[in-house]
Write an enzyme that holds these catalytic residues in place. Structure first.
Site, short mmCIF file in Angstrom:
data_model
loop_
_atom_site.label_atom_id
_atom_site.label_comp_id
_atom_site.label_asym_id
_atom_site.label_seq_id
_atom_site.Cartn_x
_atom_site.Cartn_y
_atom_site.Cartn_z
N LYS A 116 0.82 -1.22 0.00
CA LYS A 116 0.00 0.00 0.00
C LYS A 116 0.85 1.27 0.00
O LYS A 116 0.48 2.26 -0.60
CB LYS A 116 -0.97 0.00 1.18
CG LYS A 116 -2.01 -1.12 1.08
CD LYS A 116 -3.24 -0.88 1.95
CE LYS A 116 -4.15 -2.12 1.90
NZ LYS A 116 -5.53 -1.95 2.23
N LYS A 201 -6.70 9.64 6.47
CA LYS A 201 -7.87 10.46 6.79
C LYS A 201 -9.10 9.60 6.47
O LYS A 201 -9.13 8.93 5.43
CB LYS A 201 -7.85 11.69 5.89
CG LYS A 201 -9.11 12.51 5.96
CD LYS A 201 -8.89 13.72 6.81
CE LYS A 201 -10.19 14.45 7.05
NZ LYS A 201 -10.22 15.06 8.39
N ASN A 290 -5.98 -3.99 -7.17
CA ASN A 290 -6.14 -5.43 -7.01
C ASN A 290 -5.60 -6.09 -8.27
O ASN A 290 -6.13 -5.87 -9.36
CB ASN A 290 -7.60 -5.81 -6.78
CG ASN A 290 -8.08 -5.35 -5.41
OD1 ASN A 290 -9.17 -4.83 -5.27
ND2 ASN A 290 -7.26 -5.50 -4.39
N ARG A 292 -5.67 -8.90 -9.78
CA ARG A 292 -6.30 -10.19 -10.06
C ARG A 292 -7.69 -9.95 -10.64
O ARG A 292 -8.12 -8.81 -10.73
CB ARG A 292 -6.46 -10.97 -8.76
CG ARG A 292 -7.21 -10.12 -7.73
CD ARG A 292 -7.64 -10.86 -6.52
NE ARG A 292 -7.87 -9.99 -5.39
CZ ARG A 292 -8.96 -9.27 -5.17
NH1 ARG A 292 -9.95 -9.30 -6.04
NH2 ARG A 292 -9.09 -8.52 -4.11
P1 ADP Z 1 -9.17 -4.04 1.82
O1 ADP Z 1 -7.89 -4.18 1.09
O2 ADP Z 1 -9.17 -4.64 3.20
O3 ADP Z 1 -10.37 -4.45 1.00
P2 ADP Z 1 -9.54 -1.20 1.16
O4 ADP Z 1 -8.42 -0.26 1.34
O5 ADP Z 1 -9.90 -1.65 -0.22
O6 ADP Z 1 -9.30 -2.49 2.10
O7 ADP Z 1 -10.84 -0.58 1.81
C1 ADP Z 1 -12.05 -1.30 1.94
C2 ADP Z 1 -13.17 -0.34 2.25
O8 ADP Z 1 -12.91 0.37 3.47
C3 ADP Z 1 -13.38 0.76 1.21
O9 ADP Z 1 -14.15 0.35 0.14
C4 ADP Z 1 -14.08 1.82 2.06
O10 ADP Z 1 -15.43 1.50 2.27
C5 ADP Z 1 -13.38 1.71 3.39
N1 ADP Z 1 -12.25 2.67 3.46
C6 ADP Z 1 -10.95 2.40 3.27
N2 ADP Z 1 -10.19 3.52 3.42
C7 ADP Z 1 -11.03 4.53 3.70
C8 ADP Z 1 -10.89 5.93 3.95
N3 ADP Z 1 -9.68 6.52 3.98
N4 ADP Z 1 -12.00 6.66 4.20
C9 ADP Z 1 -13.21 6.09 4.20
N5 ADP Z 1 -13.43 4.77 3.98
C10 ADP Z 1 -12.36 3.99 3.73
#
Ligand code: ADP
Length: 445
Positions: A116, A201, A290, A292
């Site tokens: 990340k 944030k 992602n 994949r």
């Molecule tokens: P993972 O890899 O565990 O799936 P992600 O980074 O894709 O995690 O985030 C999954 C979900 O978490 C996003 O779709 C969103 O709903 C929420 N999320 C992640 N980061 C933020 C953020 N900075 N602010 C608000 N919601 C977030």
């Protein structure tokens, strides 16, 4: 094109890949664990090889066993599906050393995008906004508190090795941050064997919109438009749709172009997804990539008419995309509901056991990707997805009507499922208006 490949996965995605192979005239070998011994899709493959017990560490995640199966069955390539080894760059490197093609991107792009922190740097270089946050793992609670003060509350704590929404915590002030930091650390180290956390944030009332990309070896990198995945529970997707309602043509274009820039910067080849969060003002921020095929890929296939899994195989076999960007049109509207064996009334607790009753829906505009049949036993060892119900119609209103009646027809029992909740969501006036954000399900149910 390959003449024979191995599918290193299970469930609906294994069946999805078998179907793509059949249509392409490619033979397929599928591996299975003892828990999946009775799965019907095994009989659709040209060969099925048992690779060990139910525990994923002993079967679907076990690299030596999968490589051995690939060698004895004489395949030219491995399709990893999603989950398990799909984003494991080490596995891809082993495939390369064993002269087996991996149906997915090169390990170098996987390393780059899978981390990340590095992915954020790449976005900054590509002039794509990222959510304000830490540019490396935060060392401890005090450092996290200092940083949170700087970026402003609320903040979200994430596991650096995260996935599936696990290891995430939202904090609205310093006190909750300190408590959340410890529980996130414990969860991250037990779930991912890596306790590194970072901070962002928290964007309130944001939408999750992602862009599907396809790229070949010549550098032809195309987008297949967006998917709106804002309907989530515990940060995990439940209902997805395309086009994303409420997105202006201008923002849609910018978003898709940003995804293509990121894919090019990462030297990305094959199918991939770039995820963004859109704030209340429709400003978008890159969140992660992602590397994949995604669970929700069928909605993109329905509106573009492009078979993504077949293209994954073609690109891995060295074929070039015959398409240009302007040939890829978003026609009509598609929605997917994830049908999980879970109890929405009991905090989405997964349900295992036998499915006695399974009456699938059908009719014009309906697609069901499912490996389940009456008498199918759900193993507690794997995720709770038992099927993906997809509809495709000319307009969003027609797609909603079609999905509602398909959900009405769908009967699964006695295990609890998300069918009823999906029906309620599809009927909710906020959803019908296209005005939902990632917190909608948790606020409403
Ligand atoms: P993972 O890899 O565990 O799936 P992600 O980074 O894709 O995690 O985030 C999954 C979900 O978490 C996003 O779709 C969103 O709903 C929420 N999320 C992640 N980061 C933020 C953020 N900075 N602010 C608000 N919601 C977030």
């Amino acid at each position: 094109m390959f003449s024979r490949i191995l599918i290193a996965n299970r469930g609906e995605i294994a069946l999805r890949i078998i179907r793509a192979c059949r249509e392409l005239g490619v033979q397929c070998v599928v591996v299975y664990s003892e828990a999946d011994r009775h799965a019907h899709y095994l009989s659709l493959a040209d060969e099925a090889i048992c690779i060990g017990p139910a525990d994923p560490a002993e079967s679907y995640l076990n690299i030596p066993r999968i490589i051995s199966a690939a060698e004895i069955s004489n395949v030219e390539a491995i399709h990893p599906g999603y989950g398990f080894l799909a984003e494991n760059a080490h596995f891809v490197e082993i495939c390369r050393d064993c002269k087996i093609n991996f149906i997915g991107p090169a390990p170098e792009s996987m390393h780059l995008l899978g981390d990340k922190v590095q992915a954020r740097k790449l976005a900054e270089k590509s002039k794509v906004a990222v959510v304000p946050g830490s540019d490396k793992a935060v060392a401890n609670e005090d450092e996290a508190a200092q940083l949170a003060e700087k970026i402003g509350y609320p903040v979200i704590i994430k596991a650096a090795a995260g996935g599936g929404g696990r290891g995430m915590r939202i904090a609205h002030n310093e006190m909750s941050l300190r408590v959340a930091f410890h529980s996130a650390e414990t969860e991250a180290s037990s779930a991912f064997k890596n306790a590194d956390l970072y901070l962002e944030k928290y964007l309130e009332q944001s939408r999750h919109v992602e862009v599907q990309v396809l790229a070949d070896h010549t550098g032809n990198t195309l987008h297949l438009w967006e998917r709106d995945c804002s309907l989530q529970r515990r940060h995990q997707k439940l209902v997805e749709e395309t086009p994303s309602p409420g997105l202006s043509t201008e923002v849609r274009q910018e978003l898709c172009k940003a995804a293509v820039r990121l894919a090019k910067a990462a030297g990305y080849i094959n199918a991939g997804t770039f995820e963004f969060l859109l704030d209340k003002n429709n400003k978008f921020y890159f969140s992660e990539a992602n590397t994949r095929i995604q669970v929700e890929h069928p909605i993109t296939e329905m509106v573009t008419g492009i078979d993504l899994v077949q293209w994954q195989l073609r690109i891995a076999a060295g074929e070039n995309l015959k398409l240009r960007q302007k040939d890829i049109r978003q026609q009509g509207s598609a929605i997917e509901c994830r049908i999980n064996a879970e109890d929405p009334a009991n905090d989405f607790a997964p349900c295992s056991g036998c499915i006695d009753r399974f009456i699938p829906p059908g009719g014009f505009g309906v697609r069901l990707d499912s490996h389940v049949y009456p008498g199918y036993r759900i193993s507690p060892h794997y995720d709770s997805l038992i099927g993906k119900l997809v509809v495709h119609k000319k307009t969003r209103a027609e797609a909603i009507a079609c999905m509602k009646r398909a959900l009405q027809e769908f009967e699964v029992g006695p295990v609890k499922t998300t069918i009823g909740l999906c029906r309620e969501i599809l009927t909710h006036r906020q959803f019908v208006k296209g005005k939902v954000d990632t917190g909608f399900i948790e606020r409403t149910w």
